[in-house]
Design a protein around this motif. Structure first.
Motif, PDB file in Angstrom:
ATOM      1  N   TYR A 389       0.685  -1.252   0.036  1.00  0.00           N
ATOM      2  CA  TYR A 389       0.010   0.149  -0.082  1.00  0.00           C
ATOM      3  C   TYR A 389       0.974   1.165   0.117  1.00  0.00           C
ATOM      4  CZ  TYR A 389      -4.361  -2.532   1.357  1.00  0.00           C
ATOM      5  OH  TYR A 389      -5.373  -3.524   1.238  1.00  0.00           O
ATOM      6  N   SER A 390       0.496   2.264  -0.688  1.00  0.00           N
ATOM      7  CA  SER A 390       1.199   3.514  -0.741  1.00  0.00           C
ATOM      8  C   SER A 390       1.462   4.122   0.658  1.00  0.00           C
ATOM      9  CB  SER A 390       0.466   4.757  -1.508  1.00  0.00           C
ATOM     10  OG  SER A 390       0.995   5.782  -1.251  1.00  0.00           O
ATOM     11  N   THR A 391       0.510   4.032   1.719  1.00  0.00           N
ATOM     12  CA  THR A 391       0.720   4.512   2.616  1.00  0.00           C
ATOM     13  C   THR A 391       1.602   3.688   3.560  1.00  0.00           C
ATOM     14  OG1 THR A 391      -0.417   5.570   4.780  1.00  0.00           O
ATOM     15  CG2 THR A 391      -1.131   3.396   3.840  1.00  0.00           C
ATOM     16  N   PHE A 392       1.614   2.411   3.610  1.00  0.00           N
ATOM     17  CA  PHE A 392       2.429   1.469   4.387  1.00  0.00           C
ATOM     18  C   PHE A 392       3.810   1.573   3.945  1.00  0.00           C
ATOM     19  CE2 PHE A 392      -1.304   0.897   6.767  1.00  0.00           C
ATOM     20  CZ  PHE A 392      -1.918   0.221   6.205  1.00  0.00           C
ATOM     21  N   MET A 393       3.977   1.903   2.576  1.00  0.00           N
ATOM     22  CA  MET A 393       5.385   1.984   1.934  1.00  0.00           C
ATOM     23  C   MET A 393       6.029   3.070   2.462  1.00  0.00           C
ATOM     24  SD  MET A 393       6.035   2.286  -2.122  1.00  0.00           S
ATOM     25  CE  MET A 393       5.353   4.151  -2.235  1.00  0.00           C
ATOM     26  N   GLN A 394       5.221   4.042   3.142  1.00  0.00           N
ATOM     27  CA  GLN A 394       6.267   5.125   3.823  1.00  0.00           C
ATOM     28  C   GLN A 394       7.344   4.493   4.888  1.00  0.00           C
ATOM     29  OE1 GLN A 394       2.270   7.857   3.446  1.00  0.00           O
ATOM     30  NE2 GLN A 394       2.937   7.424   5.323  1.00  0.00           N
ATOM     31  N   ARG A 395       6.815   3.626   5.453  1.00  0.00           N
ATOM     32  CA  ARG A 395       7.743   2.824   6.220  1.00  0.00           C
ATOM     33  C   ARG A 395       8.959   2.139   5.589  1.00  0.00           C
ATOM     34  NH1 ARG A 395       5.031   0.365  10.931  1.00  0.00           N
ATOM     35  NH2 ARG A 395       4.135   2.511  12.147  1.00  0.00           N
ATOM     36  N   ALA A 396       8.922   2.087   4.315  1.00  0.00           N
ATOM     37  CA  ALA A 396      10.257   1.278   3.765  1.00  0.00           C
ATOM     38  C   ALA A 396      10.906   2.355   2.923  1.00  0.00           C
ATOM     39  CB  ALA A 396       9.537   0.165   2.889  1.00  0.00           C
ATOM     40  N   TYR A 397      10.763   3.689   3.316  1.00  0.00           N
ATOM     41  CA  TYR A 397      11.504   4.752   2.241  1.00  0.00           C
ATOM     42  C   TYR A 397      12.989   4.506   2.213  1.00  0.00           C
ATOM     43  CZ  TYR A 397      13.072   9.083   0.508  1.00  0.00           C
ATOM     44  OH  TYR A 397      13.391   9.973  -0.366  1.00  0.00           O
ATOM     45  N   ASP A 398      13.603   4.239   3.223  1.00  0.00           N
ATOM     46  CA  ASP A 398      14.996   3.936   3.018  1.00  0.00           C
ATOM     47  C   ASP A 398      15.450   2.803   2.467  1.00  0.00           C
ATOM     48  OD1 ASP A 398      18.098   3.420   4.942  1.00  0.00           O
ATOM     49  OD2 ASP A 398      17.595   5.042   3.513  1.00  0.00           O
ATOM     50  N   PHE A 432       1.323  10.566  -0.657  1.00  0.00           N
ATOM     51  CA  PHE A 432       2.675  11.167  -0.595  1.00  0.00           C
ATOM     52  C   PHE A 432       3.671  10.449  -1.367  1.00  0.00           C
ATOM     53  CE2 PHE A 432       1.453  13.967   3.195  1.00  0.00           C
ATOM     54  CZ  PHE A 432       0.571  13.196   3.699  1.00  0.00           C
ATOM     55  N   ASP A 433       3.437   9.445  -1.885  1.00  0.00           N
ATOM     56  CA  ASP A 433       4.289   8.579  -2.655  1.00  0.00           C
ATOM     57  C   ASP A 433       5.080   9.271  -3.601  1.00  0.00           C
ATOM     58  OD1 ASP A 433       1.828   7.248  -3.561  1.00  0.00           O
ATOM     59  OD2 ASP A 433       3.045   7.072  -5.060  1.00  0.00           O
ATOM     60  N   ILE A 434       4.346   9.947  -4.543  1.00  0.00           N
ATOM     61  CA  ILE A 434       5.131  10.528  -5.726  1.00  0.00           C
ATOM     62  C   ILE A 434       6.099  11.655  -5.092  1.00  0.00           C
ATOM     63  CG2 ILE A 434       4.533  12.301  -7.550  1.00  0.00           C
ATOM     64  CD1 ILE A 434       1.829  11.126  -7.935  1.00  0.00           C
ATOM     65  N   GLY A 435       5.684  12.224  -4.046  1.00  0.00           N
ATOM     66  CA  GLY A 435       6.653  13.244  -3.583  1.00  0.00           C
ATOM     67  C   GLY A 435       8.128  12.403  -3.121  1.00  0.00           C
ATOM     68  N   PHE A 436       7.954  11.348  -2.627  1.00  0.00           N
ATOM     69  CA  PHE A 436       8.933  10.722  -1.733  1.00  0.00           C
ATOM     70  C   PHE A 436       9.787   9.817  -2.962  1.00  0.00           C
ATOM     71  CE2 PHE A 436       7.508   6.663  -0.583  1.00  0.00           C
ATOM     72  CZ  PHE A 436       6.492   6.763   0.065  1.00  0.00           C
ATOM     73  N   ILE A 445       8.453   5.493 -12.284  1.00  0.00           N
ATOM     74  CA  ILE A 445       7.158   5.714 -11.770  1.00  0.00           C
ATOM     75  C   ILE A 445       5.907   5.838 -12.815  1.00  0.00           C
ATOM     76  CG2 ILE A 445       5.972   6.780  -9.953  1.00  0.00           C
ATOM     77  CD1 ILE A 445       8.228   8.183  -8.849  1.00  0.00           C
ATOM     78  N   MET A 446       4.835   4.860 -12.872  1.00  0.00           N
ATOM     79  CA  MET A 446       4.021   5.021 -13.830  1.00  0.00           C
ATOM     80  C   MET A 446       2.623   4.727 -12.964  1.00  0.00           C
ATOM     81  SD  MET A 446       4.868   1.773 -16.153  1.00  0.00           S
ATOM     82  CE  MET A 446       6.025   0.747 -15.702  1.00  0.00           C
ATOM     83  N   MET A 447       1.278   5.167 -13.996  1.00  0.00           N
ATOM     84  CA  MET A 447       0.306   4.906 -13.111  1.00  0.00           C
ATOM     85  C   MET A 447      -0.698   4.895 -14.480  1.00  0.00           C
ATOM     86  SD  MET A 447      -1.985   6.913 -10.360  1.00  0.00           S
ATOM     87  CE  MET A 447      -3.369   5.932  -9.424  1.00  0.00           C
ATOM     88  N   GLY A 448      -1.634   3.571 -14.555  1.00  0.00           N
ATOM     89  CA  GLY A 448      -2.317   3.439 -15.671  1.00  0.00           C
ATOM     90  C   GLY A 448      -3.653   4.346 -15.593  1.00  0.00           C
TER      91      GLY A 448
END
Ligand SMILES: Cc1ncc(C[n+]2csc(CCOP(=O)(O)OP(=O)(O)O)c2C)c(N)n1
Ligand SMILES: CC(=O)[C@@H](O)[C@H](O)COP(=O)(O)O
Ligand SMILES: [Mg+2]
Length: 638
Positions: A389-398, A432-436, A445-448
């Motif tokens: 999930y985009s939101t949970f991906m925030q946890r894996a930024y580094d 937030f994911d596009i920004g980070f 990065i792509m989106m259909g």
């Protein structure tokens, strides 16, 4: 009792256990009834009714701090703290939040939504208390699923070290969303089946009694044996070795046992973990029998049958399209493996897992591990697909930055729930994911624009071996386009004009395109021709098309369901600036520097000014200003 009339938990202090058990029944009936209309996290909350009653009976919230990990199981807490009358608005626009919310109540001392934060926060509160020489209890309720989160383990390490007075309630129902996974889960299971230890202990004691006593020798040897036995069989020692007193397991539906354990823990010095065994979904048969996680978070349902009340979807869920495409490709491409951090059900990956059980990895609530696990797989020429999930991906930024992008590894990141998600609110919007991600070198990065383009993007990502690729897709269902054309690869960085027009160009991607198309139709009736470009590659940009647009010179409007700061629109401004093109009119629409609360996606888009009406108004404004600007430019240059 009419639980919607409860104002605060003080009344519990005078209640007997039998009255509390009766109240537990009333609360369960209330939850089942209310959530049949609103939906929500039914099973987690049915599992913590007695636990929450016992907590509010023994502790004095808000002086004593009660923290809920994830917080999806805080509905009973909300009922007892005077919000039962708001449950008709649960998770709705401007209504009751589905997670703890400090602005809602003084009893909500910690907000969550993302998992595994409660222990760190609780330790922080305990340290503050001690430094200020204050006196209150700090109690964190964390589930067996949330305990697999890395943050929780980091916190346990420090909690054992700092040795502060605090209480951890481990709510163990053997479930995360789906059945819990991992070595920690297995350890907890050993404790759950602790009767093996108790049986062995009884046998030993029986044996001791049978043998004529040879003074204390046999007795002390037997005691040592019992301790060894406990060490071997009852793995609470994992916590004890960290310096955290382990109590349990305790029946999480037995009010007396719960309250006794709480009172015992209060007297203990240092950190205490109480291992509480509960049944997720208790009191509602369909939820009790749920072995996959269907009743973890639900929409409205029929109480009698347990049938979900769902609108007939015209198109499959985007998550299902991704699963089905991966399943199709994996039959031929043995490199493909799929990784999910505890969201197999949410990302609809059951099909892949059923067909390829040894190529689907549910790593638990462990996004950081999931990302670097994928990186490791990629170094060995596998084709790992991290579905997150985009939101949970925030946890894996580094991990995405340091391990995947920096090493330029061929990892596919399937970014599920990209964009507004709606009812889960601020902690879950995928905005937030596009920004980070945009600033990370090597990453595409792509989106259909629809479900068919999404399947071709997955195909493109699997076949591309130039480095990491992120494919974004929203929560919910497609728009109903056909998906029977053969899979084909997209050319990386290529945009697509989906509507011609001479007056203004709109750059958009994903669901925003449908909204922009609707605006274009509205504007056409006013004689304004809008060109719409499917900017399906957020990175790299289609620099050829952008240069052509600059040559045309017409105004450009970017529209994105994401944060403006650092978003797609920013990248367009940067592009033209870096090309030395300063006199183009470029404007951006998106989310401006705020967290987006809960509500339906349409209500939120309206609040954020991202509907077709808003786009129409903005385009007209731009054209009016442009004329104005031209007038000013003429005045200046003449
Ligand atoms: C960082 C993060 N990853 C994933 C999730 C999605 N999620 C919400 S609740 C949940 C399961 C939690 O299991 P547990 O802590 O055992 O609570 P239970 O629902 O069993 O009461 C998951 C995976 C999340 N909220 N946060
Ligand atoms: C509480 C939590 O984080 C999950 O249960 C989340 O609510 C799932 O979201 P979806 O409903 O979009 O799968
Ligand atoms: Mg659980």
């Amino acid at each position: 009792m009419d639980v919607s009339k409860i104002k605060n938990p003080q009344f519990l202090k005078k209640m007997s256990v039998s009255q509390m058990n009766e109240l537990a029944g009333d609360i369960r009936s209330f939850l089942i009834k209310k959530l049949s209309k609103t939906g929500g996290h039914l099973a987690p909350n049915l599992g913590v009714v007695e636990l929450t009653l016992a907590l509010h009976k023994v502790f004095n919230s808000p002086k004593d701090k009660l923290l809920w990990d994830v917080g999806h199981q805080s509905y009973v807490h909300k009922i007892l703290t005077g919000r039962g009358d708001r449950f008709d608005s649960l998770r709705q626009y401007k209504g009751l939040c589905g997670f703890p919310k400090r602005s809602e109540s003084e009893h909500d001392v910690w907000e969550a939504g993302h998992s595994s934060t409660s222990l760190s926060a609780a330790l922080g509160m305990a340290v503050a208390r001690d430094l200020k020489h204050e006196n209150f209890e700090v109690v964190a309720v964390i589930g067996d699923g949330a305990l697999t989160g890395g943050m929780a383990l980091e916190a346990l390490n420090d909690i054992g070290h700092q040795n502060r007075n605090m209480i951890i309630i481990l709510n163990d129902n053997e479930m995360s969303i789906a059945p819990n996974v991992g070595a920690l889960h297995n350890m907890l299971n050993r404790i759950r089946s602790a009767n093996k230890y108790n049986k062995a202990k009884e046998d030993l004691e029986y044996l001791m009694k049978k043998i004529p006593a040879f003074g204390g020798k046999i007795a002390s040897a037997a005691e040592r044996l019992k301790d060894r036995l406990k060490y071997l069989l009852v793995s609470g020692v994992f916590f004890e070795e960290l310096g955290i007193t382990y109590l349990g397991p305790v029946d999480g539906h037995n009010l007396s046992a719960l309250m006794d354990s709480f009172n015992y823990a209060i007297k203990k010095k240092g950190p205490v973990i109480i291992h509480v065994l509960t049944q997720k979904g208790r009191g509602y048969k369909p939820a009790e029998l749920d072995e996959v996680g269907t009743w973890h978070g639900t929409g409205p349902y029929k109480i009698e049958s347990g049938a979900f009340i769902k609108p007939i979807a015209a198109a499959p869920a985007y998550s299902k399209v991704v699963n089905d495409t991966l399943q199709e490709l994996a039959r031929e491409d043995k490199r493909i493996v799929v990784i999910s951090p505890a969201m197999v059900v949410g990302s609809k990956l059951e099909g892949f897992g059923k067909e390829f059980p040894d190529r689907l990895f549910d790593v638990g609530i462990a996004e950081q591990h999931a990302a670097t696990f994928a990186a490791g797989l990629a170094t060995q020429k596998m084709k790992p697909v991290l579905v997150i999930y985009s939101t949970f991906m925030q946890r894996a930024y580094d991990q995405i930055l340091h391990d995947i992008c920096r090493q330029n590894l061929n990892v596919v990141i399937a970014v599920d729930r990209a964009g507004l998600v709606g009812a889960d609110g601020e902690t879950h919007q995928g905005v937030f994911d596009i920004g980070f991600l945009r600033s990370l070198p090597n990453l595409t990065i792509m989106m259909g624009k629809d479900e068919n383009e999404l399947r071709n993007m997955i195909y493109t990502a699997i076949n591309d071996n130039q480095g990491p690729i992120a494919v974004r897709y929203p929560r919910g269902n497609g728009i109903g386009v056909a998906m029977n054309s053969p899979l084909h690869e997209l050319s990386i960085g290529s945009w697509e004009v989906i509507r011609d027009g001479r007056d203004v160009t709109v750059l958009a991607f994903g669901p925003m395109l449908q909204i922009a198309l609707k605006a274009a139709k509205q504007l056409e009736t006013d004689g304004i021709q809008v060109q719409i470009v499917n900017a399906r590659f957020i990175k790299p940009l289609d620099s050829k098309m952008l240069s052509e647009l600059a040559a045309h010179g017409r105004p450009i409007l970017t529209v994105e369901e994401g944060m403006l700061a650092g978003g797609f629109g920013s990248s367009i401004l940067e592009f033209f600036h870096d090309q030395g093109i300063y006199d183009l009119m470029i404007e951006r629409m998106g989310i401006d520097d705020c967290f987006v609360e809960h509500g339906s996606v349409n209500e939120l888009l309206n609040e954020l000014g991202l509907t077709s009406e808003h786009i129409s108004i903005r385009v007209k404004q731009m054209l009016k200003n442009r004329t104005g600007t031209n007038r000013i430019r003429k005045a200046i240059t003449s």
